[in-house]
Design an enzyme around this catalytic site. Sequence first.
Site, PDB file in Angstrom:
ATOM      1  N   SER A  24      -5.759 -21.835   3.378  1.00 27.30           N
ATOM      2  CA  SER A  24      -6.387 -21.055   2.332  1.00 27.30           C
ATOM      3  C   SER A  24      -7.185 -21.150   1.905  1.00 27.30           C
ATOM      4  O   SER A  24      -7.844 -21.431   0.402  1.00 27.30           O
ATOM      5  CB  SER A  24      -4.654 -21.427   1.478  1.00 27.30           C
ATOM      6  OG  SER A  24      -3.900 -21.900   1.636  1.00 27.30           O
ATOM      7  N   ASN A 111       4.689 -27.277  -3.976  1.00 22.46           N
ATOM      8  CA  ASN A 111       5.459 -25.356  -4.761  1.00 22.46           C
ATOM      9  C   ASN A 111       5.340 -24.939  -6.302  1.00 22.46           C
ATOM     10  O   ASN A 111       4.867 -24.602  -6.310  1.00 22.46           O
ATOM     11  CB  ASN A 111       6.884 -25.654  -3.608  1.00 22.46           C
ATOM     12  CG  ASN A 111       7.173 -25.339  -2.251  1.00 22.46           C
ATOM     13  OD1 ASN A 111       5.987 -24.968  -2.059  1.00 22.46           O
ATOM     14  ND2 ASN A 111       8.193 -25.195  -1.887  1.00 22.46           N
ATOM     15  N   HIS A 157      -9.529  18.748 -22.736  1.00 23.62           N
ATOM     16  CA  HIS A 157     -10.484  19.397 -21.285  1.00 23.62           C
ATOM     17  C   HIS A 157     -11.185  19.501 -21.065  1.00 23.62           C
ATOM     18  O   HIS A 157     -12.537  20.684 -20.560  1.00 23.62           O
ATOM     19  CB  HIS A 157      -9.287  21.159 -21.464  1.00 23.62           C
ATOM     20  CG  HIS A 157      -8.494  21.236 -21.972  1.00 23.62           C
ATOM     21  ND1 HIS A 157      -6.888  20.982 -20.859  1.00 23.62           N
ATOM     22  CD2 HIS A 157      -7.273  21.648 -23.545  1.00 23.62           C
ATOM     23  CE1 HIS A 157      -6.157  21.484 -22.022  1.00 23.62           C
ATOM     24  NE2 HIS A 157      -6.167  21.798 -23.374  1.00 23.62           N
ATOM     25  N   SER A 278     -33.877   6.123  -7.232  1.00 23.16           N
ATOM     26  CA  SER A 278     -33.289   6.807  -6.118  1.00 23.16           C
ATOM     27  C   SER A 278     -34.799   6.171  -4.771  1.00 23.16           C
ATOM     28  O   SER A 278     -36.077   6.295  -5.318  1.00 23.16           O
ATOM     29  CB  SER A 278     -33.311   8.496  -6.072  1.00 23.16           C
ATOM     30  OG  SER A 278     -33.490   8.509  -4.565  1.00 23.16           O
ATOM     31  N   LYS A 284     -36.033  10.583 -10.408  1.00 22.13           N
ATOM     32  CA  LYS A 284     -33.975   9.902 -10.222  1.00 22.13           C
ATOM     33  C   LYS A 284     -33.538   9.038 -11.093  1.00 22.13           C
ATOM     34  O   LYS A 284     -34.327   8.307 -10.968  1.00 22.13           O
ATOM     35  CB  LYS A 284     -33.036  10.012  -8.797  1.00 22.13           C
ATOM     36  CG  LYS A 284     -33.140  10.898  -8.441  1.00 22.13           C
ATOM     37  CD  LYS A 284     -31.978  12.379  -9.331  1.00 22.13           C
ATOM     38  CE  LYS A 284     -30.387  10.831  -8.979  1.00 22.13           C
ATOM     39  NZ  LYS A 284     -29.788  11.753  -8.196  1.00 22.13           N
ATOM     40  N   GLU A 291     -21.245   3.218 -13.225  1.00 26.04           N
ATOM     41  CA  GLU A 291     -20.680   4.194 -11.306  1.00 26.04           C
ATOM     42  C   GLU A 291     -19.883   2.884 -10.838  1.00 26.04           C
ATOM     43  O   GLU A 291     -18.580   2.848 -10.643  1.00 26.04           O
ATOM     44  CB  GLU A 291     -21.513   4.378 -11.333  1.00 26.04           C
ATOM     45  CG  GLU A 291     -22.152   5.762 -10.864  1.00 26.04           C
ATOM     46  CD  GLU A 291     -22.985   6.438  -9.995  1.00 26.04           C
ATOM     47  OE1 GLU A 291     -22.933   7.780  -9.711  1.00 26.04           O
ATOM     48  OE2 GLU A 291     -24.164   5.805 -10.711  1.00 26.04           O
ATOM     49  N   GLN A 323       1.468 -17.140  -0.621  1.00 22.48           N
ATOM     50  CA  GLN A 323       0.082 -17.627  -1.250  1.00 22.48           C
ATOM     51  C   GLN A 323      -1.128 -16.438  -1.241  1.00 22.48           C
ATOM     52  O   GLN A 323      -1.857 -16.822  -1.512  1.00 22.48           O
ATOM     53  CB  GLN A 323      -0.346 -18.111   0.324  1.00 22.48           C
ATOM     54  CG  GLN A 323      -1.151 -19.099   0.628  1.00 22.48           C
ATOM     55  CD  GLN A 323      -1.877 -19.767   1.153  1.00 22.48           C
ATOM     56  OE1 GLN A 323      -1.183 -21.190   1.688  1.00 22.48           O
ATOM     57  NE2 GLN A 323      -2.058 -19.177   2.837  1.00 22.48           N
ATOM     58  N   LYS A 326      -3.248 -15.563  -4.878  1.00 22.86           N
ATOM     59  CA  LYS A 326      -4.377 -15.603  -4.878  1.00 22.86           C
ATOM     60  C   LYS A 326      -5.522 -15.053  -4.810  1.00 22.86           C
ATOM     61  O   LYS A 326      -6.201 -14.696  -5.986  1.00 22.86           O
ATOM     62  CB  LYS A 326      -4.719 -17.229  -4.422  1.00 22.86           C
ATOM     63  CG  LYS A 326      -4.264 -18.566  -5.045  1.00 22.86           C
ATOM     64  CD  LYS A 326      -4.008 -19.565  -3.936  1.00 22.86           C
ATOM     65  CE  LYS A 326      -2.537 -20.346  -4.091  1.00 22.86           C
ATOM     66  NZ  LYS A 326      -1.294 -19.652  -3.205  1.00 22.86           N
TER      67      LYS A 326
HETATM   68  N1  ARG Z   1      -1.306 -22.965   0.186  1.00 24.64           N
HETATM   69  C1  ARG Z   1       0.085 -22.756  -0.695  1.00 24.64           C
HETATM   70  C2  ARG Z   1       0.111 -21.889  -1.982  1.00 24.64           C
HETATM   71  O1  ARG Z   1      -0.417 -21.120  -1.864  1.00 24.64           O
HETATM   72  C3  ARG Z   1       0.696 -24.354  -1.460  1.00 24.64           C
HETATM   73  C4  ARG Z   1       2.343 -23.976  -1.634  1.00 24.64           C
HETATM   74  C5  ARG Z   1       3.258 -24.205   0.221  1.00 24.64           C
HETATM   75  N2  ARG Z   1       3.836 -25.281   0.130  1.00 24.64           N
HETATM   76  C6  ARG Z   1       5.019 -24.664   1.572  1.00 24.64           C
HETATM   77  N3  ARG Z   1       5.409 -25.298   1.458  1.00 24.64           N
HETATM   78  N4  ARG Z   1       4.221 -24.508   2.493  1.00 24.64           N
HETATM   79  O2  ARG Z   1       1.295 -20.681  -1.650  1.00 24.64           O
END
Ligand code: ARG
Length: 411
Positions: A24, A111, A157, A278, A284, A291, A323, A326
């Site tokens: 990641s 974690n 409307h 344009s 234009k 937009e 993961q 993100k």
């Molecule tokens: N790159 C992981 C995430 O974004 C970090 C946590 C990974 N934890 C694990 N036990 N593999 O969630």
Amino acid sequence: MTNIIWGGRFKKELDPRVMHFNASLAFDKVLFAHDITGSQAHAKMLARQGLISNPEADLICNGLEVIKQELEKGLLEFDESSEDIHMFVEQLLVSRIGDVGKKLHTGRSRNDQVALDLRLYSRDAGTDIKKLLHDFNEVLGELACVHAQDKIPGYTHLQQAQPIYLGHFFSAYQAMFHRDLGRLHDWHTRMNFSPLGAGALAGSTLPLDREWVAQTLGFNGIIENTLDAVSDRDFVIEFCSVASIIMMHLSRLAEDLILWATQEFGFITLDDAFATGSSLMPNKKNPDVLELVRGKSGRVFGHLMGILTVMKGLPLAYNKDMQEDKECLFDTVNTLVACLEIMTPFLRSVQFNTQLMEQKANSGYLNATAILESLVLKGVPFRDAHHQVGEWVQTAIDKNCSLDEVIKNKL
Ligand code: ARG
């Protein structure tokens, strides 16, 4: 035994395809500063608790500080074999300060580390967005004041309905964005709790001081339940939800202004510096900014659905699926920031053709409801008055004249 960080119980090297699929770092590298801030607080706590010595904590914190500065200056390459930003920073630290660096991860799991980093990141993003939204709303407020007496047709409307003031229109949007600021504020209050110390899922047998870390990092407290701490992504979902509402409001404003910029309406003239031409048609002048703001709302709504779907089937506690939180979050933040940053100067640059607006508000039969209500004040039952004015409108249409001409001498 392999060289990888969990290599103790593995006999083979990781297949490079798995390494690439698993990694990641390509996107979570934006978390580096928050990751380091969290690690520095963690290391200081370990020293306070006697789990590492003070000189060791200093070595770790200073080493991390140097890494942060070098990353900020773009002096270091991110190496994908580190899998994610957490391992990248830790491995770099160990390569620089040696074995002491291996003590940093004491009492911690990726974690709770990633849950912390993401909260620190989104908390900062929320603060930036609040500021941008506040600035944008100030422009709306200024326009509401400047155009407090400028008459325009109001629509339902998308048909002309009753006359309103341009200022009234801007105050409506101001009220929406004011509520959005409130939503961001509420979100911040709810999310500002620290997950660190929850470990992989069950806390730690070590005497960690979770409260001290929380306080040091500016949180209002800790997330009590360790399973909840590592597996909760409500704060990401809620942020994407608030961002979606803001984008929906921006998109509606963009739509109003796109219509007003058409030749058919002509209510506004776009500044040359904020419009595009344009490649083919020399005549234009296009409202690309508006937009794009309208269009980008789609991807933000998509991210909200994305993260909800990622989370909906996950058993407790952490799962690698998470993961996937993100890119949704980062792109939501980047999109919202980009839209607010452009909409503030855009709005300042627009020219409002108030004479034409007033002319349109005075023609048509937009005063019909006011005439109806004047009859009601004279004691005519509402339904009868409605019918009567409806007939006058029809007469005016047939004679191609104004309502005032039809009703003169009749009231
Ligand atoms: N790159 C992981 C995430 O974004 C970090 C946590 C990974 N934890 C694990 N036990 N593999 O969630």
